[in-house]
Design a protein around this motif. Structure first.
Motif, short mmCIF file in Angstrom:
data_model
loop_
_atom_site.label_atom_id
_atom_site.label_comp_id
_atom_site.label_asym_id
_atom_site.label_seq_id
_atom_site.Cartn_x
_atom_site.Cartn_y
_atom_site.Cartn_z
N ALA A 42 -7.96 2.36 -0.88
CA ALA A 42 -7.48 3.74 -1.07
C ALA A 42 -8.49 4.66 -0.44
O ALA A 42 -9.70 4.47 -0.58
N GLY A 43 -7.96 5.63 0.26
CA GLY A 43 -8.84 6.58 0.94
C GLY A 43 -8.93 6.32 2.43
O GLY A 43 -9.36 7.19 3.21
N PHE B 84 0.86 -1.19 0.00
CA PHE B 84 0.00 0.00 0.00
C PHE B 84 0.89 1.23 0.00
O PHE B 84 2.05 1.17 0.35
N THR B 85 0.33 2.36 -0.40
CA THR B 85 1.07 3.62 -0.48
C THR B 85 0.44 4.62 0.47
O THR B 85 -0.79 4.83 0.45
N LEU B 86 1.27 5.28 1.28
CA LEU B 86 0.80 6.32 2.20
C LEU B 86 0.91 7.68 1.53
O LEU B 86 1.87 7.98 0.86
N GLN B 87 -0.07 8.51 1.78
CA GLN B 87 -0.02 9.88 1.27
C GLN B 87 -0.39 10.85 2.37
O GLN B 87 -1.14 10.49 3.29
N GLY B 88 0.11 12.08 2.24
CA GLY B 88 -0.28 13.12 3.19
C GLY B 88 0.59 13.11 4.42
O GLY B 88 1.75 12.75 4.38
N SER C 151 -3.17 6.05 -0.36
CA SER C 151 -3.55 6.53 -1.69
C SER C 151 -3.65 5.41 -2.70
O SER C 151 -4.35 5.52 -3.70
N LYS C 152 -2.92 4.35 -2.44
CA LYS C 152 -2.93 3.22 -3.40
C LYS C 152 -2.81 1.91 -2.67
O LYS C 152 -2.11 1.80 -1.67
N ARG D 216 3.84 11.79 8.78
CA ARG D 216 4.07 10.64 7.89
C ARG D 216 5.36 9.94 8.24
O ARG D 216 5.43 8.72 8.20
N GLU E 168 -1.88 17.56 6.04
CA GLU E 168 -2.93 16.71 5.50
C GLU E 168 -3.11 15.49 6.38
O GLU E 168 -2.20 15.09 7.09
N PRO E 169 -4.28 14.86 6.24
CA PRO E 169 -4.44 13.59 6.94
C PRO E 169 -3.64 12.50 6.26
O PRO E 169 -3.32 12.58 5.07
#
Lengths: 95, 896
Positions: free
Chosen positions: A59-60, A27-31, A42-43, A75, A37-38
């Motif tokens: 995602a989400g 999985f991919t972390l974003q923000g 993302s993926k 992060r 950002e929270p």
């Protein structure tokens, strides 16, 4: 037990994912709080460990807790915690 | 003559007689040849027999065949033995006279029921012995033997039976006939001895001396029994069978002698019996009379006792009387009943006896008749009943009296108990010192008492009624009863009067206290608000007022004036209230109400009111002066206000103008960013130069603050407004400058042309509906849509996160540009950067330090070296760096 956990948390908006096997988790972390950002997934890699769960991560999903530790939101912290797990990774997300 | 016939048995007067006689005649006929011995005997015997009768007429016969021939002695004989008179005999001597006389005799005999067959007068006159003897025998038979009746056996048989009976006790005598049984003479002796034992000593006789016996018997008979000798002893002994008829004739004399004596004895007995009966009866009569007297006497004694009606006083005494009566009934009367019964029985017995014995009925002496006794007895019973009734009635009466008396006592006692103390209670003057509540309670209690009294009315009447009844029934202790009744009634009357009086007193007092109470209430009702008003007034008059304007002061002054105007009215009220109080005083004094009259509704005293009133009055002018002081104050403030206002009214708009200037500047599309910058910088200058004005305003403001003036109607601008505005102005200009700087940077970094910039600006301005340099969420959305980006909610939300990371809800121009430039430019995604690094790394998943240093400018290379995390995958050389993680981290993504 984890199933119950899952169910409870699912209904309370939180969902616990138990991943086994070690990195990569798929999985991919974003923000993150660094960006104001929270912390969001993302993926999710198709066929990866995160996807292979009975209730796969999506995602989400907002990551709130890693290995039982409430996240501050940064992060870097989250990354550190994930890389710190060896063979099992428990993620609690808000969907 | 062997055939000596027995005389047949029963000689009946009527029927059998003829036959018998016929038989006799036959026999006699056959015996025409009469045994000479018998003839002799008969002659002797018959003669003796006739003579025994004729001697009563004073004559005798010698020769039976001769002396009877003329019929005269025959007729005489008949007269003597019959006791009747024959018809006069003929006194002639002629044959026919003799025959006639004999016929008279024969007729007489015939008339006595004897049938004379073949006995004729001629034979007799002629001196026929047999005929004569026969005739005499007929006479003897008829007149001496025929009538013998012994145990219903008559004539010959009867005579025989008699002999047998009489000689039964003599064992050596057995009379079976009239011939041989008599030969030993014992039979004769036995007969004599039987009747007259005093005449011979039978025990000395014996069979062996028949002669002696016979002669003894004949002698004694002649001497003592008046029976002449009719038989010859020797003849009897010597004759084998003596003449039956002669024996019969002689024995018949014995019969008549003894039977007569017996009859005499019987007669004597009868007489004795009768006399005895008589005596007995007389005794009974006497007894009766005696008992009757006794009984009557007893009745006479007892009746008055039973008729006594003197009443006793007490029931015990009456009960005793009753007991006595009961005793009488139980013990004394029964024997008397018995006596009476006995008397009756005796009487009846007596009467019966008298009737049986053919005596006249017993007539008791006067007053002792059965009816008298019955009457007396009835009287007794009647008296008894009456007495018993009376006793019971009396007892009941006394019982009732006792009961009534007891009832009276009880009721009287109960009543007296109830009534005791009531008189005293009713006479209390407790109402003089009672409060209204107490009076009301007293009234209620009194009402209750009145009901109680009314209820007792009944009882008093009952008591009186009972007393009345006791009087009517003549109770022995009626005087005490009456006295008690009287005292009860008197007390009752008194209670009634006292009750009434008390009621009146209570009601009167109640009214007064009510009135007072009302006044108190009035007082309370008016004094309380008045007091409040005064308190309020005092408060108001001392009120620390905070006024900020002249107008306020003036309105206060006006109010105060208004207040002053109400004072006269208030004063009037005060006086009225005091008046009430005085009224109360007056009433209680004039009606002598001794109770401590305090107002239960109000604790406010008149003194209190007066004190407060004075205070109020004092405060009024104080207030006046305070007001005036304040007025002056306010005027001063007003001046300050105006001063401030004037200044603020200049500064405010000036700031506004500048703001607008800046706004316009930033929104402008024509001209370069540098131009905008210059403009803005100029503006900044001006602003800074203007500061002293603001300071001055601060000074004015300070003054106002110190005067505690917090409002200013002369200006809409507060110091805060100005300050804030000033700050805002400063910040705005700084920010705007900054924005322009940023835009310049962005333009330079992204290579956006001025034209593009202007386009962006134009779009932004277009969708910035509010024209405040920022787009709201909806504006932004509209903007995107207009650009052809039709986004779903989720995507839009994602974009909003990018564009407005802090969730402020507005999109600044900068964010907008960032977004737009990101969209329009080739976005360097994390992947692209990763791809770039991969190339640099020679397609390895990691990059080495020397490669970074080789490919990138030193600064960036060092940055990467510092920032890239090590690549920790087995097989990787040490010092390998993870460019993927780094890239995603850069772009806000990390692959994990």
């Amino acid at each position: 037990e984890s199933k119950v956990h899952q169910l409870i948390s699912f209904y309370s908006g939180m969902y616990i994912a138990q991943l086994q096997g070690g990195a990569p988790w798929g999985f991919t972390l974003q923000g993150g709080l660094e960006h104001g950002e929270p912390l969001i997934i993302s993926k999710v890699e198709e066929g990866g460990k995160a996807d292979a769960l009975e209730c796969p991560l999506q995602a989400g999903d907002e990551i709130r807790i890693i290995n039982g530790i409430n996240l501050t939101g940064y992060r870097q912290e989250a990354i550190a915690l994930v890389k710190g797990s060896y063979k099992t990774l428990q993620i609690t997300v808000r969907r | 003559m062997m055939t000596m016939t027995h005389m047949e048995s029963t000689v009946r007067y009527d029927n059998g007689y003829e036959d018998e006689y016929m038989l006799q005649e036959d026999e006699w006929d056959r015996d025409m040849l009469l045994d000479p011995a018998w003839e002799q005997q008969q002659r002797k015997t018959f003669t003796a027999w006739c003579n025994s009768h004729l001697r009563k007429a004073g004559t005798q016969i010698e020769n039976i065949e001769d002396d009877l021939r003329n019929g005269l002695k025959l007729m005489l004989l008949l007269e003597v033995i019959s006791g009747e008179r024959l018809s006069k005999p003929d006194r002639g001597k002629m044959r026919f006279h003799k025959i006639a006389n004999v016929n008279k005799a024969l007729d007489f005999i015939t008339s006595k029921g004897v049938k004379l067959v073949s006995i004729g007068a001629e034979e007799i006159v002629d001196g026929n012995v047999k005929m004569t003897l026969g005739m005499i025998w007929t006479i003897i038979l008829r007149f001496a033997i025929q009538d013998i009746s012994v145990e219903e056996t008559s004539a010959k048989e009867g005579l025989l039976l008699w002999c047998q009976r009489k000689t039964a006790p003599y064992r050596n005598v057995n009379v079976q006939n009239f011939h041989v049984s008599w030969k030993d003479g014992l039979a004769f002796c036995a007969l004599i001895h039987r009747h007259r034992p005093d005449l011979l000593d039978y025990s000395k006789l014996s069979k062996d001396d028949p002669l002696g016996n016979l002669n003894l018997a004949f002698d004694i008979a002649e001497k003592h029994l008046d029976i002449p000798k009719m038989l010859d002893a020797e003849d009897i002994i010597n004759t084998p069978k003596p003449d039956e008829r002669a024996i019969m004739t002689y024995v018949s004399c014995f019969y008549h002698a003894f039977a007569g004596a017996e009859q005499a004895e019987t007669a004597a007995n009868r007489i004795c019996k009768v006399l005895g009966v008589n005596q007995e009866n007389e005794k009974l009569m006497e007894e009766y009379e005696r008992l009757a007297s006794q009984l009557l006497e007893w009745i006479r004694r007892t009746t008055p006792w039973l008729e006594n009606r003197t009443p006793e006083k007490t029931m015990a005494e009456m009960q005793r009387k009753l007991e006595d009566f009961r005793d009488y009934r139980r013990q004394h009367k029964p024997p008397k009943v018995q006596e009476k019964c006995q008397l009756e029985i005796n009487f009846n017995t007596l009467q019966t006896k008298l009737r049986i014995s053919n005596r006249p009925a017993f007539m008791p002496s006067e007053g002792k008749l059965v009816s008298d006794i019955a009457a007396a007895w009835q009287g007794l019973e009647h008296a008894e009943k009456g007495y018993e009734d009376w006793l019971l009635t009396e007892i009941r009466r006394l019982e009732r009296l006792d009961h009534l008396a007891e009832k009276f006592r009880q009721k009287a006692t109960n009543h007296e108990n109830w009534a005791s103390g009531k008189e005293m209670l009713l006479s209390l003057k407790d109402y003089e010192t009672a409060t209204l509540t107490q009076i009301k309670a007293m009234l209620r209690k009194h009402e209750a008492f009145e009901s109680d009294l009314a209820a007792h009315q009944d009882r008093v009447e009952q008591i009186a009624a009972i007393a009345q009844e006791l009087n009517e029934l003549d109770y022995h202790d009626v005087a005490a009863v009456n006295q008690r009744c009287q005292s009860i009634c008197d007390l009752w009357d008194r209670l009634g009067t006292l009750t009434q009086k008390r009621r009146e007193a209570l009601e009167r007092t109640d009214k007064l206290l009510e009135t007072i109470d009302q006044l108190f209430l009035e007082f309370a009702k008016r004094s309380a608000p008045f007091n409040n008003w005064m308190e309020g007034a005092m408060e108001d008059l001392q009120d620390m007022f905070m006024v900020h304007t002249v107008d306020e002061v003036q309105s206060l002054i006006a109010a105060h004036e208004q207040f002053k105007a109400t004072l006269p009215e208030a004063d009037a009220e005060r006086q009225a209230i005091l008046g009430i109080h005085n009224e109360v005083q007056k009433i209680s004094q004039s009606y002598g109400i001794k109770a401590n009259i305090i107002n239960p509704y109000s604790a406010i005293t008149t003194d209190e009111l007066l004190v407060k009133w004075d205070k109020v009055k004092k405060l009024v002018p104080q207030r006046d002066s305070a007001m005036q002081e304040e007025l002056a104050h306010q005027h001063a403030h007003e001046r300050l206000r105006r001063q401030f206002a004037a200044q603020a009214n200049l500064i405010g708009p000036w700031i506004q103008a500048r703001m607008e200037e800046i706004g316009r500047c930033s929104l402008e599309i024509g001209g370069t960013l540098e131009d905008q910058m210059t403009q803005l910088k100029q503006c900044e200058h001006v602003i800074v130069a203007y500061k002293p004005n603001v300071d001055k305003l601060e000074g004015d403001h300070q003054l106002i603050q110190e005067s505690l003036v917090f409002d200013n109607k002369h200006t809409n601008y507060t110091m805060e407004h100005i300050r804030v505005g000033w700050e805002l102005l400063l910040t705005t200009v700084a920010r705007t400058i900054n924005e322009i700087e940023t835009q310049i940077l962005t333009r330079d970094a992204k290579g956006i042309s001025q034209q593009q910039m202007n386009e962006f600006r134009s779009s932004f301005n277009h969708f910035d509906r509010k024209k405040n340099g920022a787009m709201e969420t909806d504006d932004f959305r509209a903007c995107l849509i207009s650009m052809g980006y039709d986004l779903g909610e989720v995507e839009f939300a994602r974009i909003m996160i990018l564009v407005d990371p802090n969730g402020t809800g507005i999109v600044s121009f900068q964010s907008f540009i960032d977004f737009m430039t990101r969209e329009t430019a080739d976005t360097d995604t994390a992947e692209q950067v990763v791809a770039s690094f991969r190339i640099l790394a020679g397609d390895k998943p990691y990059i080495l330090v020397e490669e970074l240093r080789r490919e990138l400018p030193p600064e960036q290379a060092e940055y990467c070296i510092m920032r890239m995390p090590p690549y920790r995958i087995p097989g990787a050389p040490p010092g390998a760096l993870d460019y993927t993680a780094f890239s995603t981290a850069l772009y806000g993504e990390s692959d994990l």
